[in-house]
Write an enzyme that holds these catalytic residues in place. Structure first.
Site, PDB file in Angstrom:
ATOM      1  N   HIS A 127       0.797  -1.362   0.007  1.00 43.54           N
ATOM      2  CA  HIS A 127       0.108  -0.217  -0.133  1.00 43.54           C
ATOM      3  C   HIS A 127       0.782   1.309   0.010  1.00 43.54           C
ATOM      4  O   HIS A 127       0.435   2.178  -0.239  1.00 43.54           O
ATOM      5  CB  HIS A 127      -0.874  -0.028   1.404  1.00 43.54           C
ATOM      6  CG  HIS A 127      -2.106   0.896   1.099  1.00 43.54           C
ATOM      7  ND1 HIS A 127      -2.465   2.119   0.347  1.00 43.54           N
ATOM      8  CD2 HIS A 127      -3.356   0.851   1.599  1.00 43.54           C
ATOM      9  CE1 HIS A 127      -3.395   2.400   0.296  1.00 43.54           C
ATOM     10  NE2 HIS A 127      -4.147   1.848   1.297  1.00 43.54           N
ATOM     11  N   ASP A 129     -10.097  -4.232 -18.380  1.00 45.71           N
ATOM     12  CA  ASP A 129     -10.284  -5.143 -19.394  1.00 45.71           C
ATOM     13  C   ASP A 129      -9.265  -5.708 -19.943  1.00 45.71           C
ATOM     14  O   ASP A 129      -8.364  -5.081 -20.315  1.00 45.71           O
ATOM     15  CB  ASP A 129     -11.233  -4.441 -20.444  1.00 45.71           C
ATOM     16  CG  ASP A 129     -11.547  -5.266 -21.784  1.00 45.71           C
ATOM     17  OD1 ASP A 129     -10.982  -6.632 -21.551  1.00 45.71           O
ATOM     18  OD2 ASP A 129     -12.097  -4.993 -22.563  1.00 45.71           O
TER      19      ASP A 129
END
Length: 457
Positions: free
Chosen positions: A164, A379
């Protein structure tokens, strides 16, 4: 089939390191003083579920993602490096091109077996995002781990884990979108990555201009950190009708609040009631605020570092529980409004003067809205995922502290927000009753099992 009863086997090949597809600079890049605070020194897991796509017959999603990752790392080459720590606990990326960790896997399960509504908690998550021994450290470990698991139906699951300190949700989604573009054959990312971490460094000399109660040192004198045993994970769906009902329960002058604000206030109040703290105990809710547009000029498009704040609303348990919801809502709105460019500068200054401390965990609830992060738009050639978002709740190894707002669709096809919640079993029952009271506008729940609970594990 409910995911709580779903059992399947995952067969994994040996983990490999995927290096950038082309030579990249060898250099050291310092993280910002927002990036390397203790609060962000953990791994964030994201998961995406993809259907079988007949048009992609003959294409292997594992190979496509592996190639896309290698090509994306040319542009995001710090992700292929390793973190080192230097003076003052400062984190620096050694951009050495060692690579991201990649796992190829197969599972004897179909996508539809995970249920008709996909949302956390997910069955078999530990197998779908395998913690390779020695890979999960903050320092000297791969910064990215990706596992792509083929399903027997022809679909696949991509699970990713990121250190993170390198990026927030917006930055990670930007990187994943680039992997998707590269997997589809695009020659360069549509959004060019921008490092520029010095934009969020502390001033010289540092000057802490705000109280920053989110970083208060609070002793856990009454044992009020949530116990780790007997924890229950459930997800709650809020569509337009639920949000409208909650909105009607607050004074008219507060009804112009955002959906995030009113749901955060509602969840905070119900959670406080459920935990049954002593009336005088101080309870907190942290509202994650993306600060990219708070700067003048705004942070550049393509900036993929951490650029958010942890503003906190706090009050005693008695005031939260005994006052109407509007009381908590007003506190949440004021906390969010605190975040400005000066506020972010002040946080950076606080980090360098206090040893990069962690936000307060004791009696704290953290809420983050990832509905606009874009995980559900990535995608890789197989279209958008059926689900794309956080793989679980919690902050690091601390369960029960955090909830995420995730875009979802219920069984009726209604769009809304799903919120995973983790609480001890008795507290979860009280949480459901408190939430149902708000939705019914009554003081006494008629049933302990409200209809808006849509999953449990």
């Amino acid at each position: 089939m409910a995911t709580s009863s779903l059992v399947f086997e995952v067969r994994r090949r040996e983990p490999e390191l995927v290096r950038p597809a082309e030579p990249t600079p060898y250099e050291f890049k310092r993280l910002s003083d927002i990036d390397d605070q203790e609060s962000l020194r953990f791994q964030i897991p994201v998961i995406q579920f993809y259907r079988h796509e007949p048009a992609m017959r003959g294409r292997d999603p594992v190979q496509a993602v592996r190639e896309g990752l290698a090509r994306a790392l040319v542009h995001y080459y710090p992700f292929a490096g390793r973190l080192r720590e230097c003076e003052g606990r400062k984190l620096v990326v050694e951009c050495n091109g060692e690579g991201a960790m990649f796992i190829e896997a197969e599972a004897d399960v179909r996508l539809d077996q995970f249920g008709d509504v996909l949302q956390p908690p997910f069955a078999g998550l530990e197998e779908l995002l395998f913690d390779v021994p020695g890979s999960g450290g903050v320092l000297n470990s791969p910064l990215v781990l990706v596992q792509v698991t083929r399903l027997v139906c022809g679909g696949f699951i991509l699970a990713l884990r990121l250190n993170h300190t390198m990026s927030d949700a917006s930055g990670l989604s930007q990187f994943m979108a680039a992997v998707g573009e590269m997997a589809r054959g695009v020659t360069r990312p549509s959004v060019i990555p921008v490092w520029w971490r010095e934009l969020l460094d502390a001033r010289s000399p540092p000057w802490v201009a705000f109280p920053h109660h989110e970083y208060d040192v609070v002793p856990d004198t009454n044992g009020t950190i949530i116990p780790l045993d007997d924890m229950v994970h459930r997800s709650f769906f809020f569509g337009n009708s639920e949000v409208a009902t909650i909105r009607r329960s607050v004074p008219e002058h507060l009804r112009s609040c955002s959906k995030f604000e009113i749901l955060t206030a509602c969840l905070w109040r119900c959670r406080t009631i459920a935990l049954q703290p002593s009336p005088e105990e101080e309870m907190r809710v942290i509202c994650i605020v993306n600060a990219r547009t708070k700067f003048n000029p705004p942070l550049p498009e393509g900036y993929y570092g951490n650029a958010f704040a942890f503003p906190v609303a706090l009050s005693t348990a008695a005031k939260i529980c005994r006052n109407p919801l509007g009381y908590s809502l007003d506190l949440v709105r004021k906390a969010k409004a605190d975040v400005t460019e000066e506020y972010m500068r002040s946080v950076a200054d606080l980090m360098v003067t206090t040893g990069r401390r962690h936000f307060t965990v004791v009696r704290t609830y953290l809420v983050s809205d990832v509905t606009r992060a874009g995980f559900g738009d990535v995608d890789y050639g197989w279209g958008k995922p059926v689900y794309g978002g956080p793989a679980k709740g919690g902050v690091g190894a601390i369960p029960g502290v955090a909830s995420f707002f995730i875009p979802s669709v219920n069984r009726k096809g209604e769009k809304g927000i799903v919120v995973p919640v983790c609480l001890p079993a008795p507290a979860m029952e009280r949480f459901e009753v408190a939430m149902q009271n708000i939705l019914k506008g009554s003081e006494v729940a008629e049933t302990p099992k409200p209809t808006f609970v849509v999953s449990a594990l």
